[in-house]
Enzyme design. Structure first.
Site, PDB file in Angstrom:
ATOM      1  N   LYS A 124     -19.301 -45.391 -43.939  1.00  0.00           N
ATOM      2  CA  LYS A 124     -17.975 -45.674 -44.500  1.00  0.00           C
ATOM      3  C   LYS A 124     -18.176 -46.598 -45.680  1.00  0.00           C
ATOM      4  CE  LYS A 124     -13.640 -44.706 -43.689  1.00  0.00           C
ATOM      5  NZ  LYS A 124     -13.083 -43.570 -42.944  1.00  0.00           N
ATOM      6  N   ASP A 164     -10.183 -41.668 -47.883  1.00  0.00           N
ATOM      7  CA  ASP A 164      -9.581 -42.362 -46.733  1.00  0.00           C
ATOM      8  C   ASP A 164      -8.329 -43.034 -47.310  1.00  0.00           C
ATOM      9  OD1 ASP A 164     -10.267 -43.178 -43.762  1.00  0.00           O
ATOM     10  OD2 ASP A 164      -9.581 -45.022 -44.687  1.00  0.00           O
TER      11      ASP A 164
HETATM   12  P1  NDP Z   1      -3.188 -42.517 -47.171  1.00  0.00           P
HETATM   13  O1  NDP Z   1      -3.589 -43.569 -48.117  1.00  0.00           O
HETATM   14  O2  NDP Z   1      -2.926 -41.146 -47.656  1.00  0.00           O
HETATM   15  O3  NDP Z   1      -1.899 -42.982 -46.353  1.00  0.00           O
HETATM   16  C1  NDP Z   1      -1.888 -44.178 -45.631  1.00  0.00           C
HETATM   17  C2  NDP Z   1      -0.504 -44.394 -45.042  1.00  0.00           C
HETATM   18  O4  NDP Z   1      -0.566 -45.472 -44.125  1.00  0.00           O
HETATM   19  C3  NDP Z   1       0.538 -44.747 -46.089  1.00  0.00           C
HETATM   20  O5  NDP Z   1       1.796 -44.286 -45.669  1.00  0.00           O
HETATM   21  C4  NDP Z   1       0.470 -46.285 -46.074  1.00  0.00           C
HETATM   22  O6  NDP Z   1       1.665 -46.907 -46.513  1.00  0.00           O
HETATM   23  C5  NDP Z   1       0.253 -46.547 -44.593  1.00  0.00           C
HETATM   24  N1  NDP Z   1      -0.436 -47.811 -44.408  1.00  0.00           N
HETATM   25  C6  NDP Z   1      -1.611 -48.180 -44.985  1.00  0.00           C
HETATM   26  N2  NDP Z   1      -1.934 -49.436 -44.617  1.00  0.00           N
HETATM   27  C7  NDP Z   1      -0.940 -49.853 -43.811  1.00  0.00           C
HETATM   28  C8  NDP Z   1      -0.682 -51.066 -43.114  1.00  0.00           C
HETATM   29  N3  NDP Z   1      -1.523 -52.086 -43.197  1.00  0.00           N
HETATM   30  N4  NDP Z   1       0.439 -51.132 -42.352  1.00  0.00           N
HETATM   31  C9  NDP Z   1       1.295 -50.085 -42.281  1.00  0.00           C
HETATM   32  N5  NDP Z   1       1.123 -48.930 -42.921  1.00  0.00           N
HETATM   33  C10 NDP Z   1       0.008 -48.810 -43.668  1.00  0.00           C
HETATM   34  O7  NDP Z   1      -4.351 -42.506 -46.042  1.00  0.00           O
HETATM   35  P2  NDP Z   1      -4.683 -41.373 -44.977  1.00  0.00           P
HETATM   36  O8  NDP Z   1      -3.458 -40.668 -44.556  1.00  0.00           O
HETATM   37  O9  NDP Z   1      -5.845 -40.596 -45.482  1.00  0.00           O
HETATM   38  O10 NDP Z   1      -5.234 -42.260 -43.770  1.00  0.00           O
HETATM   39  C11 NDP Z   1      -4.403 -42.712 -42.705  1.00  0.00           C
HETATM   40  C12 NDP Z   1      -5.263 -43.075 -41.507  1.00  0.00           C
HETATM   41  O11 NDP Z   1      -5.990 -41.908 -41.070  1.00  0.00           O
HETATM   42  C13 NDP Z   1      -6.341 -44.132 -41.749  1.00  0.00           C
HETATM   43  O12 NDP Z   1      -6.491 -44.897 -40.568  1.00  0.00           O
HETATM   44  C14 NDP Z   1      -7.598 -43.323 -41.995  1.00  0.00           C
HETATM   45  O13 NDP Z   1      -8.768 -44.053 -41.701  1.00  0.00           O
HETATM   46  C15 NDP Z   1      -7.388 -42.199 -40.994  1.00  0.00           C
HETATM   47  N6  NDP Z   1      -8.131 -40.973 -41.237  1.00  0.00           N
HETATM   48  C16 NDP Z   1      -8.039 -40.293 -42.422  1.00  0.00           C
HETATM   49  C17 NDP Z   1      -8.717 -39.110 -42.602  1.00  0.00           C
HETATM   50  C18 NDP Z   1      -8.565 -38.300 -43.845  1.00  0.00           C
HETATM   51  O14 NDP Z   1      -9.112 -37.197 -43.874  1.00  0.00           O
HETATM   52  N7  NDP Z   1      -7.838 -38.750 -44.850  1.00  0.00           N
HETATM   53  C19 NDP Z   1      -9.599 -38.576 -41.564  1.00  0.00           C
HETATM   54  C20 NDP Z   1      -9.573 -39.313 -40.318  1.00  0.00           C
HETATM   55  C21 NDP Z   1      -8.872 -40.474 -40.203  1.00  0.00           C
HETATM   56  P3  NDP Z   1       1.863 -47.319 -48.081  1.00  0.00           P
HETATM   57  O15 NDP Z   1       2.247 -46.047 -48.770  1.00  0.00           O
HETATM   58  O16 NDP Z   1       2.952 -48.332 -48.024  1.00  0.00           O
HETATM   59  O17 NDP Z   1       0.561 -47.861 -48.547  1.00  0.00           O
HETATM   60  O1  2IT Z   2     -12.113 -41.340 -41.052  1.00  0.00           O
HETATM   61  C1  2IT Z   2     -12.489 -40.204 -41.423  1.00  0.00           C
HETATM   62  O2  2IT Z   2     -12.975 -39.404 -40.627  1.00  0.00           O
HETATM   63  C2  2IT Z   2     -12.295 -39.829 -42.833  1.00  0.00           C
HETATM   64  N1  2IT Z   2     -11.712 -40.613 -43.590  1.00  0.00           N
HETATM   65  C3  2IT Z   2     -12.824 -38.534 -43.346  1.00  0.00           C
HETATM   66  C4  2IT Z   2     -14.285 -38.658 -43.675  1.00  0.00           C
HETATM   67  C5  2IT Z   2     -14.893 -37.466 -44.353  1.00  0.00           C
HETATM   68  O3  2IT Z   2     -16.084 -37.582 -44.680  1.00  0.00           O
HETATM   69  O4  2IT Z   2     -14.243 -36.440 -44.532  1.00  0.00           O
END
Ligand code: NDP
Ligand code: 2IT
Length: 443
Positions: A124, A164
């Site tokens: 990461k 992420d």
């Molecule tokens: P994005 O940046 O697209 O979206 C994040 C969302 O979470 C936004 O709505 C943001 O709000 C909100 N958020 C971020 N920080 C906080 C906080 N401290 N308190 C409350 N809300 C918060 O990220 P992703 O959708 O990609 O990621 C979301 C989660 O999923 C993370 O935990 C990430 O690690 C996990 N994840 C992502 C993957 C991926 O493929 N993208 C894969 C596996 C897991 P705001 O708009 O106000 O910032």
């Molecule tokens: O937390 C996760 O699994 C991710 N943000 C996706 C990682 C990736 O390599 O696609």
């Protein structure tokens, strides 16, 4: 007792890294009792070794903002474990990023990637850079500067970053463009790329879709289905958006979603049309979720968390520790029967224990959100063979992978008719990674 002793050592070696301690404790609680079942784990300190990253890179990232000010951020890459494949994992760009958060994420990623059945190690990275409020050109200059250091440490057989929080299609494109310039080669060193330059169909949707597919598998063990269930989805970014889309497709009703400022409650349910508005608002216009409430005439609750809204199923898809013990209590009191984590470690340890004791269907992120990195793995495959598969092919593979992860959780987590998905996923991931490490000798 044994867990206390192990955690004391972990805390001593990693002072102040509370998110990392939390992630390790959750795994150690499952794995330490399991290790007693086989003498090959005796006297080899395998869990100590697995909690120590292979290496950590920390570097300065300087860039110039639109007003000509020089800005300095910190860049990180935690290459946690490459026992079963090259390092793989996302980059997080958010003000809160620090070493503890990236170590917890890299550690979890190692187990998650093992569960996908694909050959990927765990990593990461990211930066305390916050893209919110920055112009496209500022984000570009930051990404180019970040990659100007990172490029020498990554590669298609070494370490393959992706997105992420705060690192979506726009950022991955800038990063990949700079990598390609510096190396003068077109290879799949980043995943989550645009479809016209090596990206995989369904990668954008994969984490959210996967989380719903995993929920479907859990429900099937009880003879239940998604249709007609009332759902809460926290966040409104990439994972939340496509969780909502798949839930609507499968006949569920999503009544609330959020961002870091508050949540919106829409008792009539989110439709595909409203979701299109959300995707445009969050992905293209970088706006606030409050605007959704203004547009569609529903209520906005600033500074509040949506877990107070009654639901059948919850899909935490924002960030770590967004479900506290009190939130978990509230969800259970309101009759929530399933939690599928789209985010990484969104539930505090006390909250996890409440879900486990209540014996609801509870999937930890390393199982339920593995669809994203799984399709990243398939993007790597497609890049290597220089082909692109169809949406249908990739979606079918995603569904098979989520089924397979569920089956691994059942294999290691079933006890008296109940499935403990925390135990199941931790042990299944541990077995695969530790087998490889033990085969290599003392590494
Ligand atoms: P994005 O940046 O697209 O979206 C994040 C969302 O979470 C936004 O709505 C943001 O709000 C909100 N958020 C971020 N920080 C906080 C906080 N401290 N308190 C409350 N809300 C918060 O990220 P992703 O959708 O990609 O990621 C979301 C989660 O999923 C993370 O935990 C990430 O690690 C996990 N994840 C992502 C993957 C991926 O493929 N993208 C894969 C596996 C897991 P705001 O708009 O106000 O910032
Ligand atoms: O937390 C996760 O699994 C991710 N943000 C996706 C990682 C990736 O390599 O696609």
């Amino acid at each position: 007792m044994e867990l206390d002793h192990f955690m004391k050592g972990c805390i001593r070696r990693n002072p102040g890294q509370k998110e990392f301690h939390q992630a390790v404790e959750e795994v150690a609680a499952s794995v330490l009792p399991f290790m007693k079942s086989d003498k090959k784990y005796k006297g080899v300190n395998i869990l100590e070794r697995m909690t120590e990253p292979d290496r950590i890179l920390i570097f300065r990232v300087c860039w110039e903002d639109d007003n000509g000010n020089v800005r300095t951020n910190r860049g990180f890459r935690v290459q946690f474990n490459n026992a079963i494949g090259p390092y793989k994992g996302g980059l997080r760009f958010n003000r809160s990023v620090n070493l503890s958060i990236l170590k917890f994420l890299g550690f979890e990623q190692t187990f998650k990637n093992a569960l996908t059945t694909l050959p990927m190690g765990g990593a990461k990275g990211g930066s305390n850079f916050n893209p919110r409020g920055k112009s496209d050109r500022e984000v570009m200059r930051f990404c180019q500067s970040f990659m100007t250091e990172l490029y020498r440490h990554i590669g298609p057989n070494i370490d393959i970053p992706a997105g992420d929080i705060g690192c979506g299609a726009r950022e991955v494109s800038y990063l990949f463009g700079q990598y390609k310039r510096l190396r003068n080669e077109f290879v799949g060193t980043l995943t989550g790329k645009g479809l016209s330059f090596g990206g995989s169909p369904i990668r954008t949707e994969a984490t959210g879709y996967g989380s719903v597919y995993f929920a479907r598998e859990m429900l099937a063990t009880k003879g239940e289905s998604i249709e007609g269930k009332t759902c809460l989805v926290s966040g409104s970014g990439n994972v939340a958006q496509f969780t909502i889309q798949k839930l609507i497709d499968l006949g569920a009703k999503v009544v609330a979603l959020s961002d870091s400022s508050g949540y919106v409650h829409d008792p009539k349910g989110i439709t595909h049309e409203k979701l299109e508005y959300i995707i445009d608002l969050k992905t293209n216009r970088h706006g606030r979720i409050k605007e959704f409430a203004d547009e569609f005439g529903c209520t906005y609750h600033p500074g509040k968390k949506l877990w107070e809204v009654p639901c059948d199923m919850a899909f935490p898809s924002a960030t770590q520790n967004e479900i506290t013990e009190e939130d978990a209590q509230q969800l259970l009191k309101n009759g929530c029967m399933l939690v599928s984590e789209g985010a990484n470690m969104p539930t505090s340890i006390a909250g996890v224990h409440l879900f486990q004791d209540a014996k609801i269907l509870y999937a930890p992120g390393k199982a339920s959100n593995a669809g994203g990195v799984a399709i990243s793995g398939l993007e790597m495959t497609q890049n290597s063979i220089r082909m692109t598969w169809s949406r249908e092919e990739v979606d079918t593979k995603l569904q098979e992978i989520m089924k397979n992860i569920h089956a691994q959780c059942v294999e290691y987590g079933q006890k008296k008719g109940h499935i403990d998905y925390v135990k199941g996923s931790n042990i299944a991931g541990f077995v695969k990674v530790s087998d490889a490490m033990l085969a290599y000798g003392i590494v």
